[in-house]
Design a protein around this motif. Structure first.
Motif, PDB file in Angstrom:
ATOM      1  N   THR A 135       9.816   0.557   5.014  1.00 30.04           N
ATOM      2  CA  THR A 135      10.606   1.715   5.436  1.00 30.04           C
ATOM      3  C   THR A 135       9.726   2.762   6.119  1.00 30.04           C
ATOM      4  OG1 THR A 135      12.042   3.522   4.690  1.00 30.04           O
ATOM      5  CG2 THR A 135      10.438   2.742   3.102  1.00 30.04           C
ATOM      6  N   THR A 136      10.336   3.460   7.051  1.00 35.08           N
ATOM      7  CA  THR A 136       9.617   4.573   7.697  1.00 35.08           C
ATOM      8  C   THR A 136       9.674   5.834   6.819  1.00 35.08           C
ATOM      9  OG1 THR A 136      11.631   5.088   8.913  1.00 35.08           O
ATOM     10  CG2 THR A 136       9.994   3.730  10.051  1.00 35.08           C
ATOM     11  N   LEU A 137      10.452   5.808   5.743  1.00 35.15           N
ATOM     12  CA  LEU A 137      10.511   6.974   4.846  1.00 35.15           C
ATOM     13  C   LEU A 137       9.174   7.137   4.126  1.00 35.15           C
ATOM     14  CD1 LEU A 137      14.001   6.436   3.136  1.00 35.15           C
ATOM     15  CD2 LEU A 137      13.456   8.058   4.963  1.00 35.15           C
ATOM     16  N   GLU A 138       8.751   8.353   3.976  1.00 34.58           N
ATOM     17  CA  GLU A 138       7.512   8.611   3.216  1.00 34.58           C
ATOM     18  C   GLU A 138       7.877   8.808   1.755  1.00 34.58           C
ATOM     19  OE1 GLU A 138       4.499  11.430   4.331  1.00 34.58           O
ATOM     20  OE2 GLU A 138       4.852  10.938   6.446  1.00 34.58           O
ATOM     21  N   LEU A 139       7.474   7.872   0.930  1.00 35.66           N
ATOM     22  CA  LEU A 139       7.820   7.912  -0.497  1.00 35.66           C
ATOM     23  C   LEU A 139       6.538   7.994  -1.319  1.00 35.66           C
ATOM     24  CD1 LEU A 139      10.419   4.984  -0.337  1.00 35.66           C
ATOM     25  CD2 LEU A 139      10.925   7.435  -0.285  1.00 35.66           C
ATOM     26  N   ASP A 140       6.621   8.607  -2.500  1.00 33.69           N
ATOM     27  CA  ASP A 140       5.425   8.730  -3.353  1.00 33.69           C
ATOM     28  C   ASP A 140       4.962   7.348  -3.809  1.00 33.69           C
ATOM     29  OD1 ASP A 140       5.477  11.410  -3.191  1.00 33.69           O
ATOM     30  OD2 ASP A 140       6.588  11.698  -5.075  1.00 33.69           O
ATOM     31  N   PRO A 141       3.702   6.982  -3.559  1.00 39.35           N
ATOM     32  CA  PRO A 141       3.247   5.654  -3.998  1.00 39.35           C
ATOM     33  C   PRO A 141       2.995   5.605  -5.510  1.00 39.35           C
ATOM     34  CG  PRO A 141       1.473   6.815  -2.862  1.00 39.35           C
ATOM     35  CD  PRO A 141       2.669   7.723  -2.814  1.00 39.35           C
ATOM     36  N   ASP A 142       3.189   4.414  -6.087  1.00 33.82           N
ATOM     37  CA  ASP A 142       2.864   4.192  -7.505  1.00 33.82           C
ATOM     38  C   ASP A 142       1.452   3.611  -7.617  1.00 33.82           C
ATOM     39  OD1 ASP A 142       5.377   4.817  -9.021  1.00 33.82           O
ATOM     40  OD2 ASP A 142       6.177   3.416  -7.545  1.00 33.82           O
ATOM     41  N   VAL A 143       0.950   3.612  -8.853  1.00 35.56           N
ATOM     42  CA  VAL A 143      -0.444   3.166  -9.047  1.00 35.56           C
ATOM     43  C   VAL A 143      -0.469   1.708  -9.535  1.00 35.56           C
ATOM     44  CG1 VAL A 143      -1.337   5.469  -9.535  1.00 35.56           C
ATOM     45  CG2 VAL A 143      -0.486   4.046 -11.417  1.00 35.56           C
ATOM     46  N   PRO A 144      -1.572   0.974  -9.226  1.00 38.04           N
ATOM     47  CA  PRO A 144      -1.666  -0.426  -9.666  1.00 38.04           C
ATOM     48  C   PRO A 144      -1.816  -0.544 -11.187  1.00 38.04           C
ATOM     49  CG  PRO A 144      -3.422   0.123  -8.085  1.00 38.04           C
ATOM     50  CD  PRO A 144      -2.728   1.404  -8.432  1.00 38.04           C
ATOM     51  N   LEU A 145      -1.548  -1.752 -11.713  1.00 42.03           N
ATOM     52  CA  LEU A 145      -1.797  -2.065 -13.125  1.00 42.03           C
ATOM     53  C   LEU A 145      -3.230  -2.598 -13.241  1.00 42.03           C
ATOM     54  CD1 LEU A 145       1.402  -4.167 -13.931  1.00 42.03           C
ATOM     55  CD2 LEU A 145       0.893  -1.876 -14.804  1.00 42.03           C
ATOM     56  N   PRO A 146      -3.864  -2.420 -14.397  1.00 43.49           N
ATOM     57  CA  PRO A 146      -5.154  -3.088 -14.586  1.00 43.49           C
ATOM     58  C   PRO A 146      -4.951  -4.604 -14.692  1.00 43.49           C
ATOM     59  CG  PRO A 146      -4.436  -1.988 -16.606  1.00 43.49           C
ATOM     60  CD  PRO A 146      -3.428  -1.649 -15.558  1.00 43.49           C
ATOM     61  N   GLU A 147      -5.928  -5.379 -14.236  1.00 38.01           N
ATOM     62  CA  GLU A 147      -5.839  -6.837 -14.380  1.00 38.01           C
ATOM     63  C   GLU A 147      -6.097  -7.222 -15.826  1.00 38.01           C
ATOM     64  OE1 GLU A 147      -7.786  -9.382 -11.716  1.00 38.01           O
ATOM     65  OE2 GLU A 147      -6.940  -8.390  -9.947  1.00 38.01           O
ATOM     66  N   ARG A 148      -5.278  -8.105 -16.378  1.00 39.82           N
ATOM     67  CA  ARG A 148      -5.412  -8.405 -17.804  1.00 39.82           C
ATOM     68  C   ARG A 148      -5.481  -9.899 -18.081  1.00 39.82           C
ATOM     69  NH1 ARG A 148      -0.950  -4.576 -20.542  1.00 39.82           N
ATOM     70  NH2 ARG A 148      -1.279  -2.741 -19.280  1.00 39.82           N
ATOM     71  N   CYS A 149      -6.059 -10.672 -17.162  1.00 41.22           N
ATOM     72  CA  CYS A 149      -6.263 -12.102 -17.447  1.00 41.22           C
ATOM     73  C   CYS A 149      -7.434 -12.284 -18.414  1.00 41.22           C
ATOM     74  CB  CYS A 149      -6.537 -12.878 -16.168  1.00 41.22           C
ATOM     75  SG  CYS A 149      -5.040 -13.259 -15.234  1.00 41.22           S
TER      76      CYS A 149
ATOM     77  N   ARG B  88       9.132  -0.283  -7.374  1.00 46.67           N
ATOM     78  CA  ARG B  88       7.984   0.611  -7.228  1.00 46.67           C
ATOM     79  C   ARG B  88       7.618   0.678  -5.749  1.00 46.67           C
ATOM     80  NH1 ARG B  88       5.355   1.490 -12.448  1.00 46.67           N
ATOM     81  NH2 ARG B  88       3.306   1.871 -11.519  1.00 46.67           N
ATOM     82  N   VAL B  89       6.715   1.605  -5.424  1.00 46.09           N
ATOM     83  CA  VAL B  89       6.443   1.875  -4.011  1.00 46.09           C
ATOM     84  C   VAL B  89       4.939   1.839  -3.746  1.00 46.09           C
ATOM     85  CG1 VAL B  89       6.569   3.668  -2.217  1.00 46.09           C
ATOM     86  CG2 VAL B  89       8.541   3.256  -3.697  1.00 46.09           C
ATOM     87  N   ALA B  90       4.563   1.183  -2.639  1.00 50.75           N
ATOM     88  CA  ALA B  90       3.170   1.185  -2.170  1.00 50.75           C
ATOM     89  C   ALA B  90       3.104   1.913  -0.831  1.00 50.75           C
ATOM     90  CB  ALA B  90       2.663  -0.254  -2.005  1.00 50.75           C
ATOM     91  N   ARG B  91       1.953   2.503  -0.566  1.00 51.76           N
ATOM     92  CA  ARG B  91       1.758   3.110   0.750  1.00 51.76           C
ATOM     93  C   ARG B  91       1.451   1.994   1.755  1.00 51.76           C
ATOM     94  NH1 ARG B  91       1.385   8.050   1.530  1.00 51.76           N
ATOM     95  NH2 ARG B  91       0.367   8.748  -0.378  1.00 51.76           N
ATOM     96  N   ALA B  92       2.134   1.997   2.901  1.00 47.62           N
ATOM     97  CA  ALA B  92       1.932   0.924   3.897  1.00 47.62           C
ATOM     98  C   ALA B  92       0.591   1.094   4.602  1.00 47.62           C
ATOM     99  CB  ALA B  92       3.071   0.956   4.914  1.00 47.62           C
ATOM    100  N   GLY B  93       0.040  -0.016   5.037  1.00 45.13           N
ATOM    101  CA  GLY B  93      -1.239  -0.050   5.757  1.00 45.13           C
ATOM    102  C   GLY B  93      -1.653  -1.504   5.844  1.00 45.13           C
TER     103      GLY B  93
ATOM    104  N   SER C  56       6.065   3.231   3.952  1.00 50.04           N
ATOM    105  CA  SER C  56       6.096   2.817   2.543  1.00 50.04           C
ATOM    106  C   SER C  56       6.617   1.391   2.428  1.00 50.04           C
ATOM    107  CB  SER C  56       7.022   3.729   1.738  1.00 50.04           C
ATOM    108  OG  SER C  56       6.733   5.081   1.995  1.00 50.04           O
ATOM    109  N   VAL C  57       6.168   0.736   1.366  1.00 48.30           N
ATOM    110  CA  VAL C  57       6.679  -0.600   1.036  1.00 48.30           C
ATOM    111  C   VAL C  57       7.364  -0.476  -0.329  1.00 48.30           C
ATOM    112  CG1 VAL C  57       6.092  -3.033   0.726  1.00 48.30           C
ATOM    113  CG2 VAL C  57       4.663  -1.603   2.211  1.00 48.30           C
ATOM    114  N   VAL C  58       8.678  -0.672  -0.343  1.00 49.42           N
ATOM    115  CA  VAL C  58       9.415  -0.653  -1.616  1.00 49.42           C
ATOM    116  C   VAL C  58       9.400  -2.076  -2.157  1.00 49.42           C
ATOM    117  CG1 VAL C  58      11.633  -0.150  -2.728  1.00 49.42           C
ATOM    118  CG2 VAL C  58      10.891   1.200  -0.742  1.00 49.42           C
ATOM    119  N   VAL C  59       8.866  -2.249  -3.362  1.00 49.59           N
ATOM    120  CA  VAL C  59       8.727  -3.594  -3.938  1.00 49.59           C
ATOM    121  C   VAL C  59       9.707  -3.734  -5.106  1.00 49.59           C
ATOM    122  CG1 VAL C  59       7.129  -5.265  -4.957  1.00 49.59           C
ATOM    123  CG2 VAL C  59       6.288  -3.581  -3.299  1.00 49.59           C
ATOM    124  N   LEU C  60      10.496  -4.789  -5.063  1.00 52.53           N
ATOM    125  CA  LEU C  60      11.520  -5.034  -6.086  1.00 52.53           C
ATOM    126  C   LEU C  60      11.201  -6.335  -6.819  1.00 52.53           C
ATOM    127  CD1 LEU C  60      13.552  -2.758  -5.469  1.00 52.53           C
ATOM    128  CD2 LEU C  60      13.107  -3.876  -3.293  1.00 52.53           C
ATOM    129  N   ALA C  61      11.338  -6.314  -8.129  1.00 60.71           N
ATOM    130  CA  ALA C  61      11.182  -7.551  -8.910  1.00 60.71           C
ATOM    131  C   ALA C  61      12.494  -7.855  -9.611  1.00 60.71           C
ATOM    132  CB  ALA C  61      10.065  -7.398  -9.938  1.00 60.71           C
TER     133      ALA C  61
END
Ligand code: SF4
Ligand code: SF4
Length: 339
Positions: free
Chosen positions: A165-179, A19-24, A66-71
């Motif tokens: 990455t310097t590529l501009e990629l569409d960011p994904d949305v967070p999950l709700p916290e479910r603890c 998934r992808v996050a917007r960098a900042g 962008s930050v590409v996050v891999l699990a």
């Protein structure tokens, strides 16, 4: 390359989620600062030295968009208890070093992104990046009260890695916290290291004490360490979201057949060369021989029997004072139990 193509390539390379996050600025930069100010990072001074970069990936890669996050799922069901004379090793460390395995995959993914003109920097847990923050920002996981990320299907058993990455990629949305109202991880921690929800005091954490800590194990934590000789999974084992975890089929991350079941006393025979040979390619090398044998002595002090005394008495002559001191402690514990 757009996000869909990058993520399809990531799955082909063996990652389980992309998934992808917007960098900042990192969302928890302030919390990191206060954690460091309060000394909760223990002796991990490299965390303080790299705090600025950790707080803002723009310091690591100018122009990052962008930050590409891999699990990567590493869950393997394992016997609940180690053998009678063996120690307990955290699940992630029972096979090959994930830094090597995932690093190669990340570099392959980054190389394919270069064809789109992007500049990339890769990090597998260990670089100055708040991976869990970025994973939460793009919905790979939410922050659990244990401070570990949780994914609704993978539970807590996954490695995180990121590509800036310097590529501009569409960011994904967070999950709700479910603890919710659950506190099982906090209740399960043998040393009280999760001193409040979402906050870990590394100075009390067995993972820190058995791996990053280069000095003695403080006496107040030795009994609580039990038979753990590298890392600790108690807060993860307690998490109810892990009932959804599915077995990893990743052959490169398969556990070693030999190491986890080895009798503790046999580790005490390893000299430097034998230690390096036994753990070649394993994350256990990070503790170094002196740290690992220190942990083995503590585990023997907690579960050893008079059968282990000859190996421990031999360790009293070890060239490492750290090993000698912990062997002495273990002998005292075993003799006290025997009498
Ligand atoms: S790894 Fe172990 S010692 Fe550390 S917080 Fe989790 S349960 Fe506590
Ligand atoms: S054990 Fe409960 S509180 Fe802790 S991380 Fe898991 S769901 Fe959250």
């Amino acid at each position: 390359m757009n996000k869909e193509t990058i993520c399809a390539e990531a799955l082909r390379l063996g990652f389980d989620l992309c998934r992808v996050a917007r960098a900042g600025a990192a969302p928890h930069a302030d919390a990191l600062e206060s954690w460091l100010q309060n000394g909760h990072h223990a002796t991990m001074d490299w965390m303080r030295r790299t705090a600025e970069e950790r707080s803002d990936p723009r310091k690591l890669l100018p122009g990052v968009s962008s930050v590409v996050v891999l699990a990567t799922n590493y869950y393997r069901a394992a016997p609940a208890e180690p053998a009678e004379d063996a120690g307990r090793i955290a699940r992630y460390a029972r096979g090959a070093d994930y830094h090597d395995v995932l690093g190669a995959r990340l570099r392959a993914l980054a190389a394919s992104m270069e064809s789109s003109g992007g500049q990339q920097k890769c990090f597998v847990d260990g670089g100055p990046v708040l991976e869990r923050d970025w994973a939460a920002a793009c919905g790979v996981s939410w922050h659990g009260k244990s401070t570990m990320g949780i994914h609704p299907q993978l539970g807590t058993w996954f490695f995180l890695s990121v590509i800036l990455t310097t590529l501009e990629l569409d960011p994904d949305v967070p999950l709700p916290e479910r603890c919710g109202r659950c506190t099982r991880c906090i209740d399960a921690c043998p040393t009280g290291a999760i001193d409040r929800p979402y906050h870990l005091d590394a100075r009390r954490c067995i993972s820190y004490l058995t791996i990053e800590n280069k000095g003695p194990i403080p006496e107040e934590f030795r009994v609580a360490m039990g038979d753990r000789i590298f890392g600790c999974d108690d807060c993860l084992d307690a998490c109810p979201w892990n009932r959804f975890a599915r077995e990893s089929r990743d052959a490169q991350l398969a556990p070693s057949a030999e190491i986890p079941g080895k009798p503790l006393r046999e580790f005490l025979r390893l000299d430097e060369a034998a230690f390096k040979a036994l753990f070649r390619g394993s994350p256990i090398l990070r503790a170094k021989r002196r740290g690992f044998l220190r942990n083995v002595c503590v585990a023997l002090g907690n579960k050893g029997t008079t059968r282990d005394l000859p190996a421990l008495e031999q360790a009293l002559n070890d060239h490492e004072p750290l090993v000698r001191e912990h062997a002495q402690w273990a002998i005292g514990e075993i003799r006290a139990r025997a009498s």
